[in-house]
Design a protein around this motif. Structure first.
Motif, PDB file in Angstrom:
ATOM      1  N   ILE A 262       0.840  -1.207   0.000  1.00 12.65           N
ATOM      2  CA  ILE A 262       0.000   0.000   0.000  1.00 12.65           C
ATOM      3  C   ILE A 262       0.871   1.252   0.000  1.00 12.65           C
ATOM      4  O   ILE A 262       0.594   2.246  -0.705  1.00 12.65           O
ATOM      5  CB  ILE A 262      -0.942  -0.028   1.219  1.00 12.65           C
ATOM      6  CG1 ILE A 262      -1.950  -1.173   1.077  1.00 12.65           C
ATOM      7  CG2 ILE A 262      -1.681   1.297   1.366  1.00 12.65           C
ATOM      8  CD1 ILE A 262      -2.847  -1.354   2.282  1.00 12.65           C
ATOM      9  N   ALA A 263       1.942   1.216   0.792  1.00 12.18           N
ATOM     10  CA  ALA A 263       2.824   2.393   0.860  1.00 12.18           C
ATOM     11  C   ALA A 263       3.485   2.660  -0.484  1.00 12.18           C
ATOM     12  O   ALA A 263       3.639   3.819  -0.906  1.00 12.18           O
ATOM     13  CB  ALA A 263       3.884   2.171   1.943  1.00 12.18           C
ATOM     14  N   SER A 264       3.876   1.580  -1.182  1.00 14.42           N
ATOM     15  CA  SER A 264       4.514   1.784  -2.484  1.00 14.42           C
ATOM     16  C   SER A 264       3.542   2.340  -3.509  1.00 14.42           C
ATOM     17  O   SER A 264       3.927   3.075  -4.420  1.00 14.42           O
ATOM     18  CB  SER A 264       5.126   0.474  -2.979  1.00 14.42           C
ATOM     19  OG  SER A 264       4.102  -0.504  -3.172  1.00 14.42           O
ATOM     20  N   LEU A 265       2.253   1.986  -3.385  1.00 16.62           N
ATOM     21  CA  LEU A 265       1.263   2.535  -4.302  1.00 16.62           C
ATOM     22  C   LEU A 265       0.994   4.003  -4.015  1.00 16.62           C
ATOM     23  O   LEU A 265       0.785   4.803  -4.934  1.00 16.62           O
ATOM     24  CB  LEU A 265      -0.046   1.729  -4.208  1.00 16.62           C
ATOM     25  CG  LEU A 265      -0.034   0.317  -4.817  1.00 16.62           C
ATOM     26  CD1 LEU A 265      -1.353  -0.388  -4.546  1.00 16.62           C
ATOM     27  CD2 LEU A 265       0.232   0.382  -6.330  1.00 16.62           C
ATOM     28  N   ILE A 266       0.998   4.357  -2.726  1.00 11.82           N
ATOM     29  CA  ILE A 266       0.699   5.745  -2.364  1.00 11.82           C
ATOM     30  C   ILE A 266       1.886   6.651  -2.651  1.00 11.82           C
ATOM     31  O   ILE A 266       1.748   7.733  -3.225  1.00 11.82           O
ATOM     32  CB  ILE A 266       0.289   5.820  -0.879  1.00 11.82           C
ATOM     33  CG1 ILE A 266      -1.014   5.040  -0.657  1.00 11.82           C
ATOM     34  CG2 ILE A 266       0.118   7.274  -0.431  1.00 11.82           C
ATOM     35  CD1 ILE A 266      -1.427   4.959   0.794  1.00 11.82           C
ATOM     36  N   TRP A 267       3.056   6.178  -2.263  1.00 11.54           N
ATOM     37  CA  TRP A 267       4.255   7.006  -2.459  1.00 11.54           C
ATOM     38  C   TRP A 267       5.145   6.370  -3.518  1.00 11.54           C
ATOM     39  O   TRP A 267       6.298   6.011  -3.285  1.00 11.54           O
ATOM     40  CB  TRP A 267       5.018   7.135  -1.150  1.00 11.54           C
ATOM     41  CG  TRP A 267       4.202   7.846  -0.088  1.00 11.54           C
ATOM     42  CD1 TRP A 267       3.884   9.158  -0.066  1.00 11.54           C
ATOM     43  CD2 TRP A 267       3.626   7.241   1.069  1.00 11.54           C
ATOM     44  NE1 TRP A 267       3.132   9.452   1.024  1.00 11.54           N
ATOM     45  CE2 TRP A 267       2.949   8.294   1.767  1.00 11.54           C
ATOM     46  CE3 TRP A 267       3.592   5.953   1.598  1.00 11.54           C
ATOM     47  CZ2 TRP A 267       2.257   8.062   2.950  1.00 11.54           C
ATOM     48  CZ3 TRP A 267       2.914   5.740   2.781  1.00 11.54           C
ATOM     49  CH2 TRP A 267       2.245   6.765   3.453  1.00 11.54           C
ATOM     50  N   GLY A 268       4.609   6.143  -4.686  1.00 11.92           N
ATOM     51  CA  GLY A 268       5.332   5.476  -5.761  1.00 11.92           C
ATOM     52  C   GLY A 268       6.568   6.237  -6.212  1.00 11.92           C
ATOM     53  O   GLY A 268       7.583   5.648  -6.563  1.00 11.92           O
ATOM     54  N   GLY A 269       6.476   7.593  -6.201  1.00  8.70           N
ATOM     55  CA  GLY A 269       7.612   8.380  -6.652  1.00  8.70           C
ATOM     56  C   GLY A 269       8.804   8.251  -5.742  1.00  8.70           C
ATOM     57  O   GLY A 269       9.950   8.322  -6.169  1.00  8.70           O
TER      58      GLY A 269
END
Length: 303
Positions: free
Chosen positions: A39-46
């Motif tokens: 979930i964290a990688s999807l939210i803060w993908g950049g």
């Protein structure tokens, strides 16, 4: 007695196999960590350029899949594990557990249960209708036999308990009688022997379903209403006869003691006729159910 059908059921049934499981607390932490990372990688993908969309989705999917492998077991509870219909074993561990998510889990209580059978009208050894009931304490001993060898093990226990009680009642007479051999066990007088025989019969019948008999007691035993009054009068007659026999035996002993005492002390000399009259009078006085009215002889002994 064990029947051939019961032996066949036990020999072909699936026996319980112990299956270990992993503690669920560590796996729970890993599952939360995978889902949180995805979930964290999807939210803060950049900020996380090394994670592709596929990896992010896989992290969440794997974490979610791990959750399907969790289950919780209370004390005296077991879980039967099977993979696509193939039985893999039984887990009896306590607490939060985890296994392969593709294993299906079926929980089963191992606690002691009580079956209180209603009074059943059956015929005893003599053919007299009697009412009999029992309280049976049982528990599941082999989980695989209980689930896979019978369709509904609780109904199986109820039906087999009724059949065992009916068969047991036909093996013994309700009460003692002239038609029985001396010392023969009866339902009313030989309770301990009857209960032990009932436990053995229940064990033989329940073993096909992996059920263990913890205890069994008769809770109701009586003649059926249609013959209860007749049998009560019979028992009353036997009690009266027994009481009369005791009274007569005691009276004879007392009369014998009286005659012997008179003779030894030489208080009075009695011929055979007077002894017979005295014995008759004493027996009437001692054995009579009502108060006797004495007749005073004011003359001589032979008037």
């Amino acid at each position: 007695m064990t029947t051939s059908n019961e032996v066949s059921m036990r020999s072909t049934g699936i026996r319980e196999v112990s299956r270990s499981s992993a503690s669920g607390y560590l796996i729970l932490a890993i599952a939360f960590l995978l889902i949180a990372s995805g979930i964290a990688s999807l939210i803060w993908g950049g900020a996380m350029p090394g994670y592709s969309v596929l990896i992010k989705v896989l992290l969440i999917a794997i974490g979610s899949l791990l959750f399907s492998g969790f289950y919780m077991l209370q004390p005296n509870e077991a879980a039967l594990l099977s993979l696509f219909g193939d039985y893999k074993g039984t887990d009896r561990s306590q607490g939060l557990r985890w296994v392969n998510p593709f294993l299906s889990k079926r929980k089963l209580s191992l606690r002691a249960r009580t079956l209180n059978t209603p009074p059943l009208k059956v015929n005893d050894k003599r053919g007299n209708p009697v009412e009999i009931g029992a309280a049976i304490v049982w528990r599941v001993n082999d989980t695989a036999l209980a689930i896979y060898n019978v369709d509904d093990f609780e109904r199986f226990v109820s039906v087999q308990a009724e059949a065992a009680l009916r068969h047991l009642a036909t093996q013994y007479a309700y009460d003692e009688g002239d038609d029985l051999v001396d010392g023969e066990v009866t339902l009313r007088a030989g309770m301990d022997v009857v209960v032990n025989a009932m436990k053995q019969e229940l064990h033989d019948r329940f073993s096909a379903a992996g059920i263990q008999v913890e205890d069994a007691k008769l809770t109701h035993l009586a003649y059926a209403p249609e013959i209860a009054q007749v049998m009560l009068r019979r028992q009353q007659a036997e009690a009266i006869i027994s009481a009369r026999k005791k009274i007569v035996q005691g009276a004879v002993s007392m009369v014998e003691g009286a005659l012997q005492g008179l003779s030894e002390r030489q208080i009075v000399e009695l011929d055979d006729e007077r002894k017979a009259a005295m014995v008759s009078n004493l027996l009437v006085v001692l054995c009579s159910e009502r108060d006797t009215q004495p007749v005073v002889n004011a003359g001589t002994l032979y008037n």
